[in-house]
Write an enzyme that holds these catalytic residues in place. Structure first.
Site, short mmCIF file in Angstrom:
data_model
loop_
_atom_site.label_atom_id
_atom_site.label_comp_id
_atom_site.label_asym_id
_atom_site.label_seq_id
_atom_site.Cartn_x
_atom_site.Cartn_y
_atom_site.Cartn_z
N HIS A 147 0.88 -1.17 0.00
CA HIS A 147 0.00 0.00 0.00
C HIS A 147 0.92 1.22 0.00
CE1 HIS A 147 -2.51 -2.90 2.36
NE2 HIS A 147 -3.50 -2.35 1.69
N ASP A 181 -1.28 -12.40 1.87
CA ASP A 181 -1.94 -11.39 2.72
C ASP A 181 -2.22 -12.09 4.05
OD1 ASP A 181 -3.14 -9.22 3.71
OD2 ASP A 181 -4.73 -9.07 2.22
N ASP A 216 -6.49 -13.47 8.90
CA ASP A 216 -5.36 -13.44 7.95
C ASP A 216 -4.26 -14.42 8.32
OD1 ASP A 216 -6.41 -11.52 6.27
OD2 ASP A 216 -5.39 -9.84 7.23
N GLU A 219 -11.03 -6.42 -4.92
CA GLU A 219 -10.87 -7.47 -3.90
C GLU A 219 -12.13 -7.54 -3.04
OE1 GLU A 219 -7.11 -7.48 -1.76
OE2 GLU A 219 -8.11 -8.34 -0.02
N HIS A 249 -11.61 -13.72 3.23
CA HIS A 249 -12.79 -12.91 2.88
C HIS A 249 -13.91 -13.83 2.39
CE1 HIS A 249 -10.10 -9.12 1.99
NE2 HIS A 249 -9.97 -9.58 3.21
N ASP A 268 -5.30 -13.67 -2.83
CA ASP A 268 -4.66 -13.27 -1.58
C ASP A 268 -4.70 -14.51 -0.70
OD1 ASP A 268 -3.84 -10.78 -2.24
OD2 ASP A 268 -5.02 -9.72 -0.73
C1 XUL Z 1 -7.90 -6.31 4.00
C2 XUL Z 1 -7.12 -6.76 2.84
C3 XUL Z 1 -6.22 -5.74 2.29
C4 XUL Z 1 -6.09 -5.77 0.81
C5 XUL Z 1 -5.25 -4.67 0.24
O1 XUL Z 1 -8.73 -7.27 4.52
O2 XUL Z 1 -7.18 -7.89 2.45
O3 XUL Z 1 -4.98 -5.89 2.89
O4 XUL Z 1 -5.55 -6.98 0.36
O5 XUL Z 1 -5.70 -3.42 0.60
CO CO Z 2 -6.17 -8.86 0.87
#
Ligand code: XUL
Ligand code: CO
Length: 533
Positions: A160, A398, A368, A291, A330, A355
């Protein structure tokens, strides 16, 4: 092994930004009031960690001096700092493992993650951290990032804008900070194959985005977000990045009563159109990726899941310009499996990137975690094989270390486990794919549509009157079995997953470890004999 200093033991007796546990005050342009946020949120926003000078000397030399390049040693290795399954150059179904997997390190988790969770303070400080959010510190972190990537032997990283460079007092100053770090990253990339898998703009931490970015009711925030994306896309392009990601961290609502749902979605559509146009304007060839995530931080996020995101892209005529970045944790937050989300993206031609992480069935939030369940990894890789790979996308970790993992060595071990699990998933999935049982089962289930009538129906040539005539003539259909039991048996016969725990062998069945009651050494010989994979 050099141990990360515990939080209380900060450099030179100072407690760095942790001592600034005062509520932080953010000033908004008139006529806005001042907004107060809690000390904890202020830490998360990285806004109070601005101390510029600390007594700790600038870090020189290696960051991971006791760890050399991670090598493949094969499944029988007991070395935690070696690959047991990930053999980068090994060819599977005509492609090298490294080209199927295209692993990427997520800068934010590996170099900005500190073990903090919604209930507790940070638990770890990497030895090179001086407690500041200064530009100098950002440069040190970037050097650590490259040493880590090289030692791990991967070729991609993701970032980021605001986790690699500090937010300045103005947008212009933030851009300058970013330019300085990008110049360094570019230099560190020179002579290597390392590139960003993707870059993105952080449009969720700063209080200005509390009502959303592209979906903020404030036109000034919309413009600020656009400017931030513009810059983040430029620097991703500058570094040779292969994709650009949009995660709508605050694009959603907390209350429908104060929200104009249609307006916000229209604004988001307009924002994405402008982003796609800007990509063309600067000649960036990378794929743009949405995403999906159902909730967290907002209670409802607009990119809820793959199906919702695809329908959004279709409505605003953006299919063709955007694909999806599916994140496994997610997917489960949305009540799906990762496999489901990947298949929905794949059959719609929009599977762009993964991710790679996983959640915890006993914890309710986006934990995560590194994906280490080989059954899940196998199903993920089955989709990737059917998709013909992910390039120019790949697997971005991620994923973050657990709060209790505080050694730099843990960063390596976690990535190695994640890489080995997906490599093992690839090997298993390739077997399932080539052995043909799964595809035969599926084609047999739909065989009746291979008839002339079936083919006419599929091409949309048969109306309801005609179908009624067929139904009268055919009478009650004879229903056949779905063979789900056979599928489970199949999984056991060519076990989708096998692992060694405390020297005992297990296979995974429906995500639960199932003991084979065998010592690993027997397990290994069974594996060599092809009884387990
Ligand atoms: C948040 C997430 C982020 C995105 C990038 O849940 O997954 O880190 O991958 O902004
Ligand atoms: Co992500």
């Amino acid at each position: 092994m050099k141990r990360a200093s515990p939080v209380g033991d900060r450099v030179g007796g100072r407690e760095g930004c942790f001592e600034a546990q005062q509520p932080a005050v953010y000033k908004f342009a008139e006529p806005r009031r001042e907004a107060t946020v809690s000390a904890e949120d202020a830490l998360i926003a990285d806004m109070t960690c601005r101390a510029e000078s600390f007594e700790k000397p600038i870090w020189e030399g290696e960051f991971f001096p006791n760890i050399s390049s991670i090598k493949y040693e094969g499944p029988s290795s007991r070395n935690p700092l070696a690959y047991r399954w990930y053999n980068a150059e090994e060819v599977i179904l005509g492609k090298k493992m490294k080209d199927w997997l295209r692993f990427s390190v997520a800068f934010w988790h590996s170099f900005r993650g500190d073990g903090g969770d919604p209930f507790g303070s940070p638990t770890r400080v990497w030895p090179w951290e001086d407690g500041s959010d200064s530009l100098e510190m950002a440069k040190i972190r970037m050097r650590a990032n490259f040493e880590f990537i090289k030692k791990l032997g991967v070729e991609y990283w993701c970032f980021h804008d605001r986790d690699i460079a500090p937010e300045g007092a103005s947008l212009q100053e933030s851009n300058q900070n970013l330019d300085a770090i990008i110049a360094l990253a570019k230099k560190l990339q020179e002579g290597t194959n390392i590139r960003p898998l993707w870059g993105t703009a952080q449009l969720f931490k700063h209080p200005r985005y509390m009502h959303g970015a592209a979906t903020s009711p404030d036109v000034k925030v919309y413009a600020y977000a656009a400017a931030q994306v513009k810059k983040a896309m430029e620097v991703t392009h500058e570094l040779g990045g292969e994709n650009y990601v949009f995660w709508g961290g605050r694009e959603g609502y907390q209350s429908l009563l104060n929200t104009d749902l249609k307006k916000e979605l229209d604004h988001m559509g307009t924002f994405f159109k402008a982003a796609a146009a800007y990509k063309k304007k600067i000649g960036f060839q990378g794929t743009l990726l949405l995403e999906p995530k159902p909730q967290e931080p907002t209670k409802h996020q607009y990119d809820w899941d793959a199906a919702t995101s695809i329908s959004f892209l279709q409505k605003y005529d953006l299919l063709g310009e955007y694909k999806l970045n599916i994140e496994c944790n997610h997917a489960t937050l949305a009540g799906h499996s990762c496999f489901h989300e990947l298949e929905v993206a794949r059959i719609n031609g929009v599977l762009g990137n993964i991710d790679a992480n996983t959640g915890d069935s006993q914890t309710g939030w986006d934990t995560d975690q590194f994906l280490t369940n080989v059954e899940e990894a196998t199903l993920v890789m089955l989709t990737v094989i059917k998709n013909g790979g992910l390039a120019p996308g790949g697997f971005n970790f991620d994923a973050k270390l657990r709060r209790e993992s505080i050694d730099v060595e843990d960063l390596f071990i976690a990535h190695i486990l994640g890489m080995d699990s997906l490599a093992r998933g690839l090997i298993n999935a390739a077997k399932l794919y080539t052995d043909g049982t799964l595809s035969d089962l599926v084609s047999n289930r739909y065989a009746s549509f291979d008839s002339t009538v079936g083919a006419d129906i599929e091409s949309g040539m048969v109306d309801f009157d005609t179908l009624e005539k067929y139904a009268f003539g055919w009478g009650e259909p004879t229903i056949t079995s779905g063979k789900q039991g056979e599928l489970s048996k199949k999984n056991v016969e060519s076990p989708i997953a096998g692992t060694c725990r405390n020297d005992f062998a297990f296979v995974y069945l429906n995500s639960s470890p199932f003991s084979l009651g065998k010592r690993c050494r027997n397990f290994e010989s069974d594996r060599n004999a092809g009884l387990v994979v």
